[in-house]
Design a protein around this motif. Structure first.
Motif, PDB file in Angstrom:
ATOM      1  N   ALA A  27      -4.600  -2.083  -1.662  1.00 58.93           N
ATOM      2  CA  ALA A  27      -3.744  -2.707  -0.314  1.00 58.93           C
ATOM      3  C   ALA A  27      -3.369  -3.964   0.144  1.00 58.93           C
ATOM      4  CB  ALA A  27      -4.561  -2.191   0.880  1.00 58.93           C
ATOM      5  N   SER A  39       5.668  -1.101   2.098  1.00 53.99           N
ATOM      6  CA  SER A  39       4.068  -0.708   1.295  1.00 53.99           C
ATOM      7  C   SER A  39       4.770   0.650   2.057  1.00 53.99           C
ATOM      8  CB  SER A  39       3.591  -1.038   1.640  1.00 53.99           C
ATOM      9  OG  SER A  39       4.027  -2.417   1.476  1.00 53.99           O
ATOM     10  N   THR A  40       3.843   1.565   1.070  1.00 49.95           N
ATOM     11  CA  THR A  40       3.555   3.028   0.709  1.00 49.95           C
ATOM     12  C   THR A  40       2.026   3.612   0.705  1.00 49.95           C
ATOM     13  OG1 THR A  40       4.360   4.037  -1.187  1.00 49.95           O
ATOM     14  CG2 THR A  40       5.958   3.140   0.613  1.00 49.95           C
ATOM     15  N   ILE A  41       1.607   4.363   1.525  1.00 49.55           N
ATOM     16  CA  ILE A  41       0.347   4.817   0.816  1.00 49.55           C
ATOM     17  C   ILE A  41       0.712   6.101  -0.866  1.00 49.55           C
ATOM     18  CG2 ILE A  41      -0.933   6.351   1.265  1.00 49.55           C
ATOM     19  CD1 ILE A  41       0.183   6.726   4.119  1.00 49.55           C
ATOM     20  N   ILE A  44       0.140   1.747  -3.157  1.00 46.03           N
ATOM     21  CA  ILE A  44      -1.338   1.854  -2.685  1.00 46.03           C
ATOM     22  C   ILE A  44      -2.395   2.773  -3.458  1.00 46.03           C
ATOM     23  CG2 ILE A  44      -3.791   1.680  -1.075  1.00 46.03           C
ATOM     24  CD1 ILE A  44      -1.292   0.409   0.959  1.00 46.03           C
ATOM     25  N   LYS A  52      -3.785  10.331  -3.676  1.00 52.11           N
ATOM     26  CA  LYS A  52      -3.075  10.236  -2.571  1.00 52.11           C
ATOM     27  C   LYS A  52      -4.558  10.712  -1.645  1.00 52.11           C
ATOM     28  CE  LYS A  52       0.925  10.426   0.842  1.00 52.11           C
ATOM     29  NZ  LYS A  52       2.077  11.058   0.636  1.00 52.11           N
ATOM     30  N   THR A  61      -3.858   6.518   7.034  1.00 54.44           N
ATOM     31  CA  THR A  61      -3.091   5.699   7.578  1.00 54.44           C
ATOM     32  C   THR A  61      -2.951   4.809   7.269  1.00 54.44           C
ATOM     33  OG1 THR A  61      -2.890   4.721   9.430  1.00 54.44           O
ATOM     34  CG2 THR A  61      -2.179   6.993  10.016  1.00 54.44           C
ATOM     35  N   LYS A  62      -1.922   4.167   6.947  1.00 56.25           N
ATOM     36  CA  LYS A  62      -1.631   3.294   6.152  1.00 56.25           C
ATOM     37  C   LYS A  62      -1.283   2.015   6.866  1.00 56.25           C
ATOM     38  CE  LYS A  62       3.089   1.217   6.235  1.00 56.25           C
ATOM     39  NZ  LYS A  62       4.727   0.999   5.483  1.00 56.25           N
ATOM     40  N   HIS A  66      -3.542  -2.014   7.236  1.00 53.30           N
ATOM     41  CA  HIS A  66      -3.304  -2.747   7.574  1.00 53.30           C
ATOM     42  C   HIS A  66      -4.400  -3.454   8.284  1.00 53.30           C
ATOM     43  CE1 HIS A  66      -0.280  -5.971   8.801  1.00 53.30           C
ATOM     44  NE2 HIS A  66      -0.035  -5.923   7.579  1.00 53.30           N
TER      45      HIS A  66
END
Length: 216
Positions: A27, A39-41, A44, A52, A61-62, A66
């Motif tokens: 991440a 950025s997206t899951i 990452i 995923k 969640t993203k 973060h």
């Protein structure tokens, strides 16, 4: 502190802790490169080498990833300021602080860019920390600088703007590293540029804080 989802539901095993660290490292790469909004899951998960669904078991969640990274970065970023010693020599303490900040720019460029992106977005995830623990620490060290000036050890200055200036000049070498290397040119892309910066910034700030000699 923001805990991963798995940590809130059960005692983590060593493997779970390793997976969480693997996810956060991925991440950090993605956020530092693309910013939070870009950025997206899926990105990452790909960098982490995980599916995923597996990633979402640890961080739902993203935003959760973060927030966990930002909290960690803020704590690390404050360490050099915590070491600022009121009992030490002002010149030595300021020089040491500059060097520690440059070492962080050298060793943690992704974290620096993550933090800078958070500030540019209005600090939605750490506004409370900025107004609370960070402000309290800066207030404490500002009083140290004021006391040094009052005792005649350094020239009088605005301690907050002194600290801001050190932050700005040292973190530049992380946030704008590509620009620094491009302008310095070939042969200046090693660690030598940080030593050159340290010597220049030490002189810049120390000379600026020297007491003027009394008139003859």
């Amino acid at each position: 502190m923001v805990l991963p989802r798995a940590a809130r539901t059960q005692r983590r095993t060593r493997i779970q802790e390793e997976k969480e660290e693997q996810i956060l490292e991925a991440a950090l790469d993605v956020f530092a490169m693309n910013g939070f909004r870009g950025s997206t899951i899926d990105q990452i998960a790909e960098v982490a080498g995980m599916s995923k669904p597996n990633l979402l078991y640890y961080f739902r969640t993203k935003e959760a990833m973060h927030r966990a990274l930002i909290a960690r970065v803020l704590d690390t970023w404050l360490d050099p300021l915590r070491e600022f010693d009121a009992e030490g020599s002002p010149v030595s303490e300021i020089r040491s602080y500059i060097r520690r900040k440059l070492e962080m720019a050298r060793d943690f460029p992704r974290e620096s860019r993550l933090f800078a992106n958070e500030m540019l977005q209005g600090a939605p995830n750490i506004e409370d920390e900025l107004k609370g623990p960070l402000k309290a620490l800066v207030d404490e060290k500002a009083e140290v600088i004021r006391a040094w000036a009052k005792a005649g050890k350094i020239a009088r200055c605005d301690p907050y703007h002194l600290i801001f200036s050190i932050w700005a000049t040292t973190q530049h070498y992380a946030d704008f590293d590509v620009q620094v290397r491009a302008v310095l040119g070939p042969g200046h892309d090693g660690e030598g540029r940080f030593e050159d910066a340290a010597r220049f910034l030490e002189r810049l700030f120390v000379v600026g804080l020297e007491m003027e000699a009394p008139p003859a």
